[in-house]
Design an enzyme around this catalytic site. Structure first.
Site, mmCIF file in Angstrom:
data_model
loop_
_atom_site.group_PDB
_atom_site.id
_atom_site.type_symbol
_atom_site.label_atom_id
_atom_site.label_comp_id
_atom_site.label_asym_id
_atom_site.label_seq_id
_atom_site.Cartn_x
_atom_site.Cartn_y
_atom_site.Cartn_z
ATOM 1 N N GLY A 94 -4.606 -5.377 -2.545
ATOM 2 C CA GLY A 94 -3.358 -5.336 -1.806
ATOM 3 C C GLY A 94 -2.754 -6.719 -1.654
ATOM 4 O O GLY A 94 -1.688 -6.886 -1.059
ATOM 5 N N THR A 95 -3.453 -7.697 -2.208
ATOM 6 C CA THR A 95 -2.991 -9.074 -2.099
ATOM 7 C C THR A 95 -1.772 -9.340 -2.953
ATOM 8 O O THR A 95 -0.997 -10.256 -2.685
ATOM 9 C CB THR A 95 -4.099 -10.023 -2.579
ATOM 10 O OG1 THR A 95 -4.482 -9.589 -3.898
ATOM 11 C CG2 THR A 95 -5.314 -9.948 -1.683
ATOM 12 N N LYS A 132 7.906 -12.123 -1.310
ATOM 13 C CA LYS A 132 7.929 -10.747 -0.789
ATOM 14 C C LYS A 132 6.519 -10.286 -0.444
ATOM 15 O O LYS A 132 6.267 -9.748 0.638
ATOM 16 C CB LYS A 132 8.543 -9.840 -1.870
ATOM 17 C CG LYS A 132 8.782 -8.398 -1.474
ATOM 18 C CD LYS A 132 9.319 -7.622 -2.695
ATOM 19 C CE LYS A 132 9.607 -6.183 -2.402
ATOM 20 N NZ LYS A 132 11.005 -5.952 -1.980
ATOM 21 N N GLN A 174 1.637 -9.854 3.388
ATOM 22 C CA GLN A 174 0.259 -10.162 3.769
ATOM 23 C C GLN A 174 0.192 -10.884 5.110
ATOM 24 O O GLN A 174 -0.701 -10.624 5.919
ATOM 25 C CB GLN A 174 -0.377 -11.021 2.679
ATOM 26 C CG GLN A 174 -1.725 -10.490 2.269
ATOM 27 C CD GLN A 174 -2.432 -11.395 1.284
ATOM 28 O OE1 GLN A 174 -1.826 -12.281 0.676
ATOM 29 N NE2 GLN A 174 -3.706 -11.171 1.128
ATOM 30 N N GLU A 183 -5.702 -14.834 5.016
ATOM 31 C CA GLU A 183 -6.350 -14.849 6.323
ATOM 32 C C GLU A 183 -5.529 -15.576 7.382
ATOM 33 O O GLU A 183 -5.738 -15.406 8.576
ATOM 34 C CB GLU A 183 -7.748 -15.468 6.188
ATOM 35 C CG GLU A 183 -8.709 -14.470 5.607
ATOM 36 C CD GLU A 183 -9.896 -15.086 4.894
ATOM 37 O OE1 GLU A 183 -10.988 -15.028 5.454
ATOM 38 O OE2 GLU A 183 -9.740 -15.611 3.775
#
Lengths: 762, 328, 159
Positions: free
Chosen positions: A472-473, A657, A662, A729
């Protein structure tokens, strides 16, 4: 650009890096056609179901398997007695095993929810029913339910984590302003919506595993070592991953069992953990506790911080959730002392959840800074600027890039922070108490080598291949953009294959390092392929461009003589003329990371080659600033978020985008951490009572307000080949303290333990 | 999940006969039954699907009141314009329940028969002691984590909370549960645990809920349902309140109906609050004082004391909301 | 022994599928394990996440808490049946793509099936309404703001 020339020029974002493009894997995902681990159709597959222990400590005395074995469809029952040992594998950090054998099922019980048996049957329904028929007798021993259990004690000091900078005790004692507070975070769980599971199939001594993986090469190595087969005999396939957040980086005990059962039965085995089992089949974030003592001048200049912290670990393993990771470097701090203990309790060994260390570290520090702001009567943002660190106070090295001031400014401006009144309870709308809070966050730049293959085909398309993974990164998309930029072709002409251990190597997709290192590897391979193309075009006798010019450019998928000596030649036409079906280049970035070809296997299958943020001349980190507004019902004490503005510096964004998505995802996980999430551990059974998604509360759509994210980063030439810093993160770090600070601003109540609920505000 | 045979009921009487055996379970929406079967709490041998029985899903609102067929889906009732006008507390309780998908599946009858969310009840393998599940086995919750457990209507045998929303509105508004011919007041339908927590509903073997009726009243028309929870949606109530109010010509309280959810072993009618305000002028002080009686007789536990504070405040909020509407 | 299977015919995405099912087999497991329609995902198997959302006679339901037998004679629509026969994406699918309304993509089929129903039900009138009526579909990647934007965009396009 003119209407006649709609193709972007080189250097424009176009379909290259920096462009705001939709995911290239999106079409498969919205059609339900993306194949996740358990979606793969495998002929003749049997279904395995795991059984977990219901006691926290002791031994499995016996498991009565008679009823289960006799149940319809049952093919195999694995218990500690009936399961042969595997070979022990080296650790993910690259350490050799300390024992020769690995037993995925053991008699010794160390935590509630440890796997103790498995049942394999023809159908999932049959396996599930039979698993419930096992009768387990235990010899129970005393257990420690958690770090607050009186039996837990102080834990064990961890000297390597201790920091002594200046004289914190002395400086604190002499500080005009002193404050002391304890901050606590509970066990938190990654809870990707795809539960853990796999399909294992043997063909001779070759093992194929369909399993979600944040680290194809690391997990394939573990399976190879467990079963004593060469690495090349294991093929791990994971083109799509239904979320990981740290939980899908390692091969786990249930994976060993599935592969073992498949070998024993001589047929493929599919094993899916149930949602409750995912709370104990692998580790979530460790519970933490830290006491912070802040000493400051009357104006709020930090003089000293003393930190005494601990985190839970398991009784048989070491997990460190480093509580000093943000504390040590966020502010200009001359005197700093930090010590951390590990408290062994009867739990599965905790593991990485989004920003391990940085996350609870920032919770303590950024709440304490807010408390200091109130102690000295200085606006919380002004206080942070007053303590801005011009270089890394811990390593002494200059920052590579640190646009935290710009993040503060941009976030404050967009949020309207200047209008904030300091006094708690000073903002209200009818029955709602409104609170504005802010906090900063940071995450280090980690670097590892990467490897990629780039292929140019005769039809003019470009292929990129690597074993790295996209959970999903946006890896598929940004790596396509990387290649598209080099060949100046539209994104639609680039195909990307990821998530297969038979492809070129990649290190763990963790530590927010993937984008930086993999764009570097793909760029290197693509440039090598481009150079080869140009070389062939200039020199090969069959090339239409031979002898036309001394150099060639590659533009819009064409080889272009620089002064128009000949018409641009499509790349595909050149390959056809050369009689080649492809040009390909396999490149790695081992040498850029100080490694040699001999290091290749170890570099990609362990984390031993990961470089810390201060390796080299600079200290390298991403930065962010969160501004949040909460509304607390004055009487009912319910807390709802109203808006969030986050400004961040993650260097260059390869696809804004997707990077913004993220960052927002990190913020939303931070909302859960702040207000909803926490393991409830039964004090007697040491069991996670809320081991399901109705009781362990993830944020729903209704919990999430409008979120504005603003990138203030600029390319960081030291952090990565193409200028990006870590994104994945960063977004979560600082969210929980910003919300806690906003709750204080709304209510005047300082809650120092997560999650913050109505019960805390009554 | 244990294997079971699936039967589609041919008629109500047949379903009653099939359901009368101890190892049979009625399937309506299935959202509770299948969940509990997966937890190994429900272990039926036969499942009797009654969802295709005709005539049991009608929603009727007339001058007498509301009649909800037992098989009417939650979503349909929640969206029904007449229900929303004449019985807003009922529509709101349903709208605030579960999720849109579950409201499309679950039925009115099935919703009332929800079982507790007590973590100890739902995990037989780890916690064999549960009087509600296995009479006489003990109660693991008593010394456990009790954040979500009841403060009202508890016993030494059981402190599990009734989790539903709709039932709270029904109990407040004097609904009648129809079991075919037999009728039971909603306030009598849910049984206190006492020494027999395994008996949760006034339902004999083979009895099936066929309908729920509510009498029309001004208090029902001026009613509301408030639900307090940490998560903004898709969570069971920390505290919920159903309230209905009627003022007389002098603006005194003619009728007040109050029931609580999330705090008791059954949907809890707060009669002390009703009595304290009935016949009185609902000044802010009077309302506040009356609401303090909402948790009269409560036995808090270490983890759920906050509900002692929150429940009276939510009752007050509900009454204030109704007063505001009434005056508007 | 009650573990007998029966021959079941289900109409899925306009096509009849005949297969052996046990009474206890859920619609979700039947779709995934027997019919290989794996677009529908299992996220919790307890009715708590929404990943398994499908349409039954046009209404969104959770296939993990629906028995396969219950779906007999009713029209089941899954994510595989949403796009047109020519592969043209449904407006909601397109909106999800454009708004980047997903990251890992695992909850996405359930989100999209739920969104299609949410719009059809008339519950996409405002952002607040969309948030509430999409709250039964958890997304751990945190794509919620983009899901709301996608539902709005699709609702406007379909209006």
């Amino acid at each position: 650009m003119t209407p006649l020339d709609p193709t972007p020029r080189r250097g424009d974002a176009g379909d290259g890096l920096g462009a705001r493009l939709p995911r290239i894997d999106g079409r498969a995902k919205v059609r339900g056609a993306a194949s996740y681990a358990l979606d793969h159709p495998v002929e003749g597959v049997a279904h395995a179901v795991i059984v977990q222990s219901t006691i926290p400590a002791g031994r499995v005395r016996t498991i009565d398997t008679r009823a289960a074995s006799a149940a319809p469809g049952v093919l195999l029952v694995l218990t500690p007695d009936s399961t042969p040992p595997l070979r022990a594998a080296s650790t993910w950090t690259g350490e050799a095993p300390t024992q020769p054998e690995y037993r995925p099922l053991e008699h010794t019980i160390r935590y509630t929810g440890q796997q103790i048996a498995a049942v394999v049957a023809e159908t999932l329904e049959q396996a599930t029913e039979a698993a419930a028929l096992l009768r387990v007798a235990y010899d129970r021993e005393p257990a420690v339910a958690g770090m607050d259990d009186p039996a837990a004690g102080e834990g064990n000091p961890l000297p390597p984590l201790a920091i002594e900078r200046g004289d914190a005790a002395l400086a604190f004692a002499g500080a005009p302003v002193r404050l002391t507070a304890e901050y606590r975070t509970p066990r938190e769980y990654q809870m990707p919506i795809e539960p853990h599971g796999l399909i294992a199939r043997w063909e001779g001594d070759a093992l194929t595993i369909w399993e979600h993986s944040q680290w194809l090469d690391g997990m394939a190595r573990t399976y190879a070592e467990w079963f004593g087969i060469p690495f090349e005999k294991v093929r791990l396939i994971s083109p799509y991953i239904g979320g990981g957040f740290g939980s899908k980086a390692l091969a786990l005990a249930h994976g060993a069992l599935a592969a073992l059962a498949a070998r024993q039965l001589g047929r493929p085995v599919k094993l899916a953990l149930t949602r409750p089992q995912t709370f104990t089949a692998f580790g979530g974030r460790a519970a933490t506790r830290q006491v912070l003592e802040l000493g400051a001048t009357a104006e709020g200049r930090l003089l000293a911080i003393r930190q005494r912290g601990c985190n839970e670990t398991s009784v048989d393993g070491v997990w460190i959730e480093p509580l000093s990771s943000v504390t040590a470097l966020m502010y200009d701090l001359p005197n700093f002392s930090s010590q951390q203990h590990l408290v062994p309790v009867n739990t599965v060994l905790p593991f990485a959840k989004r920003a391990p260390g940085e996350n609870p570290s920032a919770f303590g520090l950024e709440c304490a800074m807010d408390e200091l702001a109130y102690a000295v009567g200085v606006d919380p943002l002004a206080l942070r600027l007053r303590n801005h660190a011009e270089r890394d106070p811990q390593s002494g090295k200059p920052w590579s890039t640190r646009r935290l001031r710009e993040a503060f400014a941009a976030g404050a401006e967009a949020f309207g922070w200047a209008r904030r009144r300091m006094a708690p309870g000073s903002l209200r709308e009818g029955r709602l108490l409104i609170g504005w809070g802010m906090a900063a966050g940071t995450y280090p730049v980690r670097r590892s080598p990467g490897e990629a293959m780039v292929r140019v085909l005769a039809d003019g398309t470009v292929e990129v291949a690597s074993s790295t993974s996209d959970m999903g990164t946006g890896a598929y998309t940004i790596l396509a953009q990387t290649a598209a930029a080099v060949f100046s072709v539209p994104l639609a002409q680039v195909r990307v294959r990821l998530g297969d251990s038979s492809l070129p190597r990649a290190p763990v997709t963790g530590g927010s390092q993937m984008a930086g290192l993999m764009t570097g590897a793909v760029d290197k391979a693509a440039r090598a392929a481009r150079e080869e193309l140009i070389g062939l075009a200039l020199t090969d006798p069959r090339s239409p461009l031979r002898g036309v010019a001394n150099t060639l450019a590659v533009e819009h998928g064409h080889l272009v003589p620089p002064r128009g000596e000949a018409p641009p030649l499509p790349i595909g036409a050149l390959l056809t003329a050369l009689g080649r079906d492809r040009i390909e280049a396999l490149r790695d970035t081992l040498s850029e990371n100080g490694l040699t070809p001999e290091d290749r296997y170890r570099a990609f299958t362990t984390v031993s080659s990961m470089r810390p943020p201060t390796d080299g001349d600079y200290s390298m980190h991403s930065w962010c600033a969160h501004f949040v507004e909460v509304a607390v019902d004055e009487a009912l004490r319910s807390i709802r978020l109203r808006r969030i503005v986050t400004a961040f510096d993650a260097g260059r964004l390869y696809n804004p985008k997707l990077a913004e998505s993220q960052i927002k995802g990190g913020i939303i996980m931070g909302i859960g951490q702040a207000l909803l999430e926490g393991g409830m551990i039964d004090p007697r059974q040491a069991r996670v009572l809320n081991n399901n998604l109705a009781d362990y509360l993830l944020p729903t759509n209704a919990d999430v307000p409008s979120i504005e994210v603003i990138s203030v980063g600029e390319p960081d030439p030291h952090a990565s080949a193409l200028g990006g810093k870590g994104v994945g993160e960063l977004g979560i770090v600082g969210v929980a303290p910003a919300i806690a600070n906003a709750v204080f601003h709304a209510t005047g109540k300082r809650v120092r333990e997560l999650p913050i609920t109505m019960a805390d505000l009554v | 999940m244990k294997a079971f045979s699936y039967h589609r009921a041919s008629g109500l009487e047949a379903a009653r006969q099939q359901a009368a055996t101890t190892d049979a379970a009625i399937l309506a929406g299935g959202t509770t039954l299948l969940d509990l079967a997966k937890c190994e709490v429900a272990r039926p041998e036969q499942v009797i699907d009654i969802t295709r029985l005709p005539g049991l899903d009608e929603i009727t609102v007339d001058a007498q009141g509301l009649r909800l067929g037992a098989l009417a889906r939650m979503a349909r009732v929640a969206e029904d314009a007449a229900v929303r006008t004449a019985f807003p507390a009922v529509a709101q309780a349903l709208s605030l329940s579960a999720s849109a998908q579950i409201r499309n599946m679950a039925t009115i009858g099935g919703n009332l028969l929800q079982r507790t969310r007590c973590a100890y009840f739902r995990d037989p393998a780890s916690f064999p002691a549960c009087n509600r599940r296995t009479p006489g086995s003990g109660c693991a919750a008593l010394d456990g984590i009790t954040t979500n457990h009841a403060l009202l209507g508890t016993s030494e045998a059981c402190i599990a909370t009734y989790p539903g929303d709709l039932a709270v509105a029904l109990v407040a508004l004097d609904a009648i549960i129809h079991l075919g011919e037999r009728q039971v007041a909603a306030t009598d339908f849910f049984l206190l645990p006492g020494t027999t927590p395994e008996r949760e509903f006034a339902l004999a073997p083979g009895e099936i809920i066929t309908a729920v009726t509510l009498p029309a009243s001004r208090a029902a028309r001026r009613s509301t349902y408030l639900k307090l929870r940490d998560r903004a949606s898709y969570e069971f109530a920390t505290v919920s309140v159903a309230a209905g109010l009627e003022l007389d010509a002098e603006c005194r309280v003619a009728t007040l109906r109050v029931a609580l959810g999330g705090v008791a072993t059954i949907p809890w009618r707060a009669r002390a609050v009703e009595a304290a305000l009935t016949g009185r002028e609902p000044t802010p002080e009077a309302v506040r004082e009356a609401c303090l009686l909402a948790m009269q007789g409560a036995t808090p536990r270490p983890d759920n004391r906050h509900k002692l504070e929150l429940a009276p405040r939510l009752v007050a909020r509900a009454i204030e909301t109704l007063l505001w509407e009434e005056r508007a | 022994m009650p573990s007998v299977t029966t021959l079941l015919t289900l109409s899925i995405n306009g096509q009849d599928h005949v297969f052996e099912a046990e009474g206890r087999t859920t619609l979700l497991d039947a779709l995934r394990e027997q019919l290989h329609l794996t677009g529908t995902k299992k996220g919790c198997d307890q009715g708590q996440c929404g990943a398994c959302t499908v349409h039954l006679d046009g209404e969104r339901v959770l296939s993990c808490l629906t028995l396969a037998c219950q779906a007999e004679g009713r029209a089941v629509t899954t994510i595989e049946g949403l796009a047109g026969p020519d592969g043209a994406l449904h407006a909601v699918q397109t909106a999800f793509l454009e708004e980047d309304a997903f990251q890992c993509g695992f909850c996405t089929p359930g989100q999209i099936m739920s969104a299609v129903a949410c719009i059809r039900e008339g519950h996409a009138g405002s952002e607040a309404e969309i948030r509430e009526y999409m709250a039964g579909n958890l997304c751990r990647c945190g794509a919620y703001p983009h899901i709301v934007a996608a539902v709005r965009r699709a609702a406007e396009g379909l209006a």
